[in-house]
Design an enzyme around this catalytic site. Structure first.
Site, PDB file in Angstrom:
ATOM      1  N   CYS A  25      14.481  11.297   4.453  1.00  0.00           N
ATOM      2  CA  CYS A  25      14.654  10.897   5.849  1.00  0.00           C
ATOM      3  C   CYS A  25      16.089  11.089   6.330  1.00  0.00           C
ATOM      4  O   CYS A  25      16.320  11.463   7.473  1.00  0.00           O
ATOM      5  CB  CYS A  25      14.233   9.448   6.021  1.00  0.00           C
ATOM      6  N   GLU A  78      11.284   1.857   9.224  1.00  0.00           N
ATOM      7  CA  GLU A  78      12.257   2.834   8.711  1.00  0.00           C
ATOM      8  C   GLU A  78      11.607   4.196   8.891  1.00  0.00           C
ATOM      9  O   GLU A  78      10.687   4.544   8.149  1.00  0.00           O
ATOM     10  CB  GLU A  78      12.552   2.573   7.231  1.00  0.00           C
ATOM     11  N   LYS A  84       0.856  -1.185   0.000  1.00  0.00           N
ATOM     12  CA  LYS A  84       0.000   0.000   0.000  1.00  0.00           C
ATOM     13  C   LYS A  84       0.889   1.231   0.000  1.00  0.00           C
ATOM     14  O   LYS A  84       1.455   1.614   1.018  1.00  0.00           O
ATOM     15  CB  LYS A  84      -0.921   0.043   1.225  1.00  0.00           C
TER      16      LYS A  84
HETATM   17  P1  NAD Z   1       3.355   8.551   7.098  1.00  0.00           P
HETATM   18  O1  NAD Z   1       3.780   7.791   8.307  1.00  0.00           O
HETATM   19  O2  NAD Z   1       2.311   9.570   7.265  1.00  0.00           O
HETATM   20  O3  NAD Z   1       2.817   7.542   5.970  1.00  0.00           O
HETATM   21  C1  NAD Z   1       3.594   6.471   5.502  1.00  0.00           C
HETATM   22  C2  NAD Z   1       2.661   5.380   4.993  1.00  0.00           C
HETATM   23  O4  NAD Z   1       1.920   4.860   6.092  1.00  0.00           O
HETATM   24  C3  NAD Z   1       1.638   5.859   3.967  1.00  0.00           C
HETATM   25  O5  NAD Z   1       1.430   4.849   3.006  1.00  0.00           O
HETATM   26  C4  NAD Z   1       0.399   6.043   4.814  1.00  0.00           C
HETATM   27  O6  NAD Z   1      -0.810   5.953   4.072  1.00  0.00           O
HETATM   28  C5  NAD Z   1       0.525   4.883   5.790  1.00  0.00           C
HETATM   29  N1  NAD Z   1      -0.199   5.042   7.051  1.00  0.00           N
HETATM   30  C6  NAD Z   1      -0.506   6.188   7.700  1.00  0.00           C
HETATM   31  N2  NAD Z   1      -1.180   5.904   8.834  1.00  0.00           N
HETATM   32  C7  NAD Z   1      -1.275   4.554   8.907  1.00  0.00           C
HETATM   33  C8  NAD Z   1      -1.837   3.662   9.843  1.00  0.00           C
HETATM   34  N3  NAD Z   1      -2.451   4.096  10.957  1.00  0.00           N
HETATM   35  N4  NAD Z   1      -1.761   2.329   9.622  1.00  0.00           N
HETATM   36  C9  NAD Z   1      -1.130   1.855   8.517  1.00  0.00           C
HETATM   37  N5  NAD Z   1      -0.591   2.660   7.576  1.00  0.00           N
HETATM   38  C10 NAD Z   1      -0.650   3.996   7.774  1.00  0.00           C
HETATM   39  O7  NAD Z   1       4.675   9.154   6.465  1.00  0.00           O
HETATM   40  P2  NAD Z   1       4.821  10.094   5.183  1.00  0.00           P
HETATM   41  O8  NAD Z   1       4.402  11.468   5.558  1.00  0.00           O
HETATM   42  O9  NAD Z   1       4.202   9.434   4.023  1.00  0.00           O
HETATM   43  O10 NAD Z   1       6.403  10.045   4.969  1.00  0.00           O
HETATM   44  C11 NAD Z   1       7.298  10.891   5.612  1.00  0.00           C
HETATM   45  C12 NAD Z   1       8.019  10.181   6.731  1.00  0.00           C
HETATM   46  O11 NAD Z   1       8.645   9.004   6.224  1.00  0.00           O
HETATM   47  C13 NAD Z   1       9.144  11.029   7.305  1.00  0.00           C
HETATM   48  O12 NAD Z   1       9.145  10.943   8.706  1.00  0.00           O
HETATM   49  C14 NAD Z   1      10.395  10.394   6.726  1.00  0.00           C
HETATM   50  O13 NAD Z   1      11.554  10.605   7.478  1.00  0.00           O
HETATM   51  C15 NAD Z   1       9.996   8.951   6.696  1.00  0.00           C
HETATM   52  N6  NAD Z   1      10.830   8.201   5.748  1.00  0.00           N
HETATM   53  C16 NAD Z   1      11.741   7.324   6.239  1.00  0.00           C
HETATM   54  C17 NAD Z   1      12.587   6.624   5.374  1.00  0.00           C
HETATM   55  C18 NAD Z   1      13.617   5.649   5.901  1.00  0.00           C
HETATM   56  O14 NAD Z   1      14.122   4.855   5.108  1.00  0.00           O
HETATM   57  N7  NAD Z   1      13.963   5.692   7.169  1.00  0.00           N
HETATM   58  C19 NAD Z   1      12.477   6.839   3.989  1.00  0.00           C
HETATM   59  C20 NAD Z   1      11.541   7.752   3.524  1.00  0.00           C
HETATM   60  C21 NAD Z   1      10.711   8.426   4.410  1.00  0.00           C
END
Ligand code: NAD
Length: 496
Positions: free
Chosen positions: A287, A253, A176
């Site tokens: 990130c 991650e 997803k």
């Molecule tokens: P997010 O946590 O809002 O969403 C990430 C994913 O999780 C999306 O697909 C979202 O729809 C899903 N999601 C949201 N709530 C959920 C729930 N309750 N249950 C299951 N799935 C859910 O993050 P974002 O805003 O999309 O991305 C930004 C964040 O991602 C930043 O904090 C960034 O640092 C992090 N990030 C980390 C890495 C890494 O490799 N460490 C890489 C890229 C981004």
């Protein structure tokens, strides 16, 4: 406008309640595609398809060479469609085409190739046991159904970073992507089918995290969750696992607040160039971005003068123009969030050296552009130095002694990527042991390769993606013990 349905069991199916949503090009704030939104019933159908395929053995028991062949074919088709995928990726995320063509899609192709070849290499180990009465071997096995939940900043790269190791081990996946940028991971469905991937091995569904994501991760038949995203959602998923009747394997991650230490003997030009990539790539929505510069007093003025001059020369604008270097943030909300971080930093005493405002010259006022920003007079305790801003914002803090810089670098909830520049090998080695980070860049920056492990410590996550270490996250360990002694054991001394 192109429509994308749900990809379940190698079929494009409509959402059961016919709900749809639009994905926008954030640089123009215009819809570019319509996607079907998976309801609870669709999630269940997708997970059941993955489970049935897994249990049938059509993929999990397939000769790893054949698994690899199909994945390599996927990679070939991705390579043929590189320009098209890069165009969608750029439009869906707002990042310049120059980045998606040269970086993002290549990562995704490499993940498919690398893990295809790794699938041939999954092997066990023999453990010598004392007494010579048992032959003990370890075998590695797939989890079953893996949920891949990924964010919007590198949609195809991060989706494949999870899908590829999962399927390389024999597991089946329900992916997803983020509903802010779901297009390229969804197109992957077409490519998988064309390459001959058996039905049900990879299923791709779309929808918001709070509904579709929760139904997926909470599904009883999902055995493993691989999540890339925010700390807040990462915490929720640990709870989902702990409350599930059968706990789920979870790898996380999460975010970062990357420190960048510039020692007085560093190559100033090289350090500056790598720092700019570190906080400006993908408009800073990365990130492992380098967002905290710890700059030695002795080189402060020369470093800052060159840094600001180069940052001010970066070209913002049309993301389809090959010469554009900085595109649009992902959304209006993200733009307002970044701007409010900068405004609050100024209230807290920081000064703006460059940027510090939206880039809203028409026609770019329709998008969510923010000028690359550098803040001086920052203290390590300020919010702008502690929290992940996820925009092109760098804070600068002076220091006199390396230990002081290392202590400030470590004084943060995150520990993902960290960077140090110095020409002295003793300094590099000394600091490598002291800096808390999952990835440490020494005289380079934000260099991550599929072949090497990626991930963070503290609130940056649990576990690692990529490389053989990442592959092992997707494998269960079984310890097999075969008796080879002369007589079976009779510990209690039974006589009849
Ligand atoms: P997010 O946590 O809002 O969403 C990430 C994913 O999780 C999306 O697909 C979202 O729809 C899903 N999601 C949201 N709530 C959920 C729930 N309750 N249950 C299951 N799935 C859910 O993050 P974002 O805003 O999309 O991305 C930004 C964040 O991602 C930043 O904090 C960034 O640092 C992090 N990030 C980390 C890495 C890494 O490799 N460490 C890489 C890229 C981004």
């Amino acid at each position: 406008m192109q429509e994308f349905k749900l990809f379940i069991n190698n079929e494009w199916v409509s959402s059961s309640d016919n709900k749809k949503f639009e994905s926008l090009d954030p640089s123009k704030n215009l819809p570019i595609a319509e996607l079907h939104l998976a309801g609870e019933k669709d999630v269940d159908i997708a997970v059941k398809a993955a489970k049935k395929t897994f249990e049938s053995g059509v993929w999990s028991d397939l000769d790893p060479d054949k698994r690899a062949d199909i994945m390599l074919k996927v990679a070939d088709i991705m390579r043929k469609r590189l320009k098209e995928l890069a165009k969608w990726e750029s439009m869906d995320t707002g990042k310049p085409i120059m980045e998606t063509e040269n970086v993002d899609i290549h990562y995704a192709i490499r993940a498919m190739e690398y893990f295809a070849n790794q699938s041939r290499e999954i092997k066990g180990e023999v453990i010598p046991l004392p007494g010579n009465v048992a032959f003990d071997w370890i075998s590695y096995e797939p989890y079953g159904v893996v949920a891949c939940i990924t964010p919007w900043n590198f949609p195809l790269h991060l989706a494949t970073r999870c899908i590829c190791p999962a399927i390389a081990t024999g597991s089946c996946v329900v992916a997803k992507p983020s509903s802010l940028a779901p297009i390229t991971p969804t197109i992957l469905g077409e490519i998988l089918m064309e390459a001959g991937m058996p039905a049900g091995v990879v299923n791709i569904i779309n929808g918001p995290g709070g509904t579709t994501g929760e139904w997926l991760t909470g599904h009883a038949d999902v055995r493993m969750i691989s999540f890339t995203g925010s700390l807040a959602v990462g915490r929720k998923l640990l709870e989902v696992s702990s409350k599930s009747p059968i706990i789920k394997k979870v790898i996380l991650e999460l975010g970062g607040k990357g420190p960048f230490i510039a020692e007085p003997d560093c190559d100033i030009d090289g350090a500056i160039n790598s720092l700019i990539v570190g906080f400006c790539l993908m408009q800073g929505e990365v990130c492992c971005a380098s967002t905290r510069l710890y700059l030695h007093d002795d080189i402060y003025n020369e470093f800052m003068e060159k840094l600001v001059r180069r940052v001010n020369s970066l070209k913002l604008g049309d993301i389809s123009d090959q010469s554009t270097q900085i595109g649009s943030l992902i959304s209006r909300d993200q733009l307002e969030k970044v701007d409010s971080y900068v405004k609050n930093a100024v209230k807290d005493g920081a000064t703006i050296v460059c940027g510090g405002e939206k880039f809203d010259e028409p026609p770019f006022d329709k998008g969510s552009y923010y000028r690359p920003t550098i803040l001086e007079n920052v203290k390590n305790t300020m919010r702008c130095a502690r929290e992940e801003i996820f925009g092109p914002v760098l804070v600068v803090i002076r220091y006199r002694h390396l230990d002081e810089a290392i202590a400030m670098a470590n004084d943060n909830q995150y520990a993902l990527g960290a960077t140090l520049w110095s020409e002295n090998p003793k300094t590099l080695f000394y600091a490598s042991k002291k800096i808390d980070a999952g990835i440490l860049w020494l005289n380079t920056n934000v260099m991550s390769k599929i072949e090497a492990p990626y991930g963070g410590n503290k609130n940056s996550g649990l576990g690692r993606e990529d490389g053989t270490i990442g592959l092992k996250e997707y494998l269960k360990v079984k310890n097999n013990v075969l008796f080879i002694g002369k007589e079976y054991d009779n510990f209690y001394g039974f006589k009849d």
